[in-house]
Design an enzyme around this catalytic site. Structure first.
Site, short mmCIF file in Angstrom:
data_model
loop_
_atom_site.label_atom_id
_atom_site.label_comp_id
_atom_site.label_asym_id
_atom_site.label_seq_id
_atom_site.Cartn_x
_atom_site.Cartn_y
_atom_site.Cartn_z
N LYS A 167 0.86 -1.19 0.00
CA LYS A 167 0.00 0.00 0.00
C LYS A 167 0.89 1.23 0.00
O LYS A 167 1.67 1.46 0.93
CB LYS A 167 -0.91 0.00 1.23
N LYS A 207 -2.23 -1.51 -3.80
CA LYS A 207 -3.08 -0.31 -3.77
C LYS A 207 -2.23 0.93 -3.85
O LYS A 207 -1.24 1.00 -3.11
CB LYS A 207 -3.82 -0.35 -2.44
C1 PBG Z 1 -6.86 3.94 5.53
C2 PBG Z 1 -7.39 3.67 4.19
C3 PBG Z 1 -7.26 4.55 3.11
C4 PBG Z 1 -7.91 3.96 2.06
C5 PBG Z 1 -8.40 2.73 2.48
N1 PBG Z 1 -8.08 2.56 3.81
C6 PBG Z 1 -6.66 5.89 3.04
C7 PBG Z 1 -5.38 6.14 3.68
O1 PBG Z 1 -4.52 5.27 3.83
O2 PBG Z 1 -5.21 7.29 4.08
C8 PBG Z 1 -8.01 4.59 0.71
C9 PBG Z 1 -9.04 4.06 -0.20
C10 PBG Z 1 -9.36 4.92 -1.35
O3 PBG Z 1 -8.74 5.96 -1.63
O4 PBG Z 1 -10.32 4.55 -2.04
N2 PBG Z 1 -6.67 2.90 6.38
#
Ligand code: PBG
Length: 341
Positions: free
Chosen positions: A207, A260
């Site tokens: 991620k 992601k």
């Molecule tokens: C946070 C989380 C995020 C997303 C999913 N879980 C954002 C972040 O890490 O700040 C992003 C998902 C998206 O942008 O659709 N745990």
């Protein structure tokens, strides 16, 4: 300069390529990858209250729903062939604190939402996002110390409790998106100890610290109040780092590995595909979805075609299934017989 025999050889290949694109029927025969609704996962935002639908301005077509409305939406998705959803709770500002206490409160919004959904439609696979950021007033995914640094290990305890609460409510898949180190193994052990040996873990393995999460953070009002997430999420410039993180999660017992965002990280998906035999998920995130919708609203692109092309490219790179805000739209298109050929 090409010499004549190789040019002739090329000409044969060009003809052959064209022959295989000659008609819709032939193009269909040789198509290599497909989109199917049962490999699209719809991320959904759940709110407290009743009969509430709040449109998210930064994500056209996407809303936050109270549980009663959510159930109707999920039934609709099931009828369209979607077989999995991923739940995100919207926590009001009064309930947020530095520890994210609401996250481990018995009977919290997440638990109730999962229970109600599983009662209403047991066939649907319910994934639960596990991370502290919707619950903390500072917006980070971990606890913080006085200097504002993320404290990894005490955060694991909370993530494990959240996971067990979700499993008790009936969640099928725990999806830790926090990027704390060692949480996959820690959560696996906690689930197993609590008797939830059959609950899957979908690890957000690679991620990235991405600007594409902007609209999501607006949806949850969860943007970090200070600093950024670069100490725990990955550097967009690195692919080897993504592979190393992914290997850790595989070793710790992840059932699915998630990458992601998706479109800007197709090379990472492709390389991870070659490295593991586990199923791979990709998250086509909020910013990726909203860019399509915004350009389409301006009349610059065709939302349906660009969505489909985006999703098929994620599959082609090697993802088995895709989390996307375009799941419902794409499932509707597929039901009408959408194809690339
Ligand atoms: C946070 C989380 C995020 C997303 C999913 N879980 C954002 C972040 O890490 O700040 C992003 C998902 C998206 O942008 O659709 N745990």
């Amino acid at each position: 300069m090409l010499n004549p025999p190789s040019l002739e050889c090329r000409a044969h290949e060009f003809k052959r390529l064209r022959r295989n694109r000659r008609s819709n029927a032939i193009r269909s025969l040789v198509q290599e990858n497909y989109l199917v609704s049962h490999q699209l996962v719809a991320p959904l935002f759940v709110l407290e209250g009743e009969n509430r639908i709040e449109a998210i301005s930064s994500m056209p077509g996407i809303s936050r729903y109270s549980i009663d409305v959510l159930i109707k939406e999920v039934i609709k998705l099931y009828e369209l062939g979607i077989r999995a959803i991923d739940l995100f709770p919207v926590i009001s500002a009064e309930k947020k604190d530095p520890m994210g206490s609401e996250a481990i409160l018995e009977g919290n919004l997440m638990q109730r939402a999962v229970q109600c959904l599983k009662n209403a439609i047991p066939e649907m696979c319910v994934m639960v996002d596990v991370a502290l950021d919707p619950y903390t007033d500072h917006g980070h995914d971990g606890l913080i110390d006085a200097a504002g640094r993320i404290v990894n290990d005490p955060t694991l305890e909370i993530l494990a409790k959240m996971s067990v609460l979700a499993a008790e409510a009936g969640a099928d898949v725990i999806a830790p998106s926090d990027m704390m180190d060692g949480r996959v193994g820690f959560i696996r052990q906690a689930l197993d100890n609590a008797g939830h040996t059959d609950v899957n873990i979908m690890a957000y393995a690679a991620k990235y610290a991405s600007a594409f999460y902007g609209p999501f953070r607006e949806a949850l009002q969860s943007a970090p109040k200070f600093g950024d997430k670069k100490t725990y999420q990955l550097n967009p410039a690195n692919w080897r780092e993504g592979l190393r993180e992914t290997l850790c999660d595989e070793e710790e017992g992840a059932d699915f590995l998630l990458i992601k965002p998706a479109l800007s990280y197709l090379d990472v998906i492709c390389r991870i595909r070659e490295m593991t035999h586990l199923p791979i998920a990709a998250y086509h995130v909020s910013g990726e979805y909203s860019m399509i919708m915004a350009a389409a609203e301006k009349g610059w692109i065709d939302a349906d075609k660009v969505l489909a092309e985006s999703l098929i490219s994620i599959k082609r790179a090697g993802a088995d299934f895709i989390l996307t805000y375009g799941a419902e739209r794409m499932a509707q298109l597929l039901k009408k017989g959408w194809g690339f050929a």
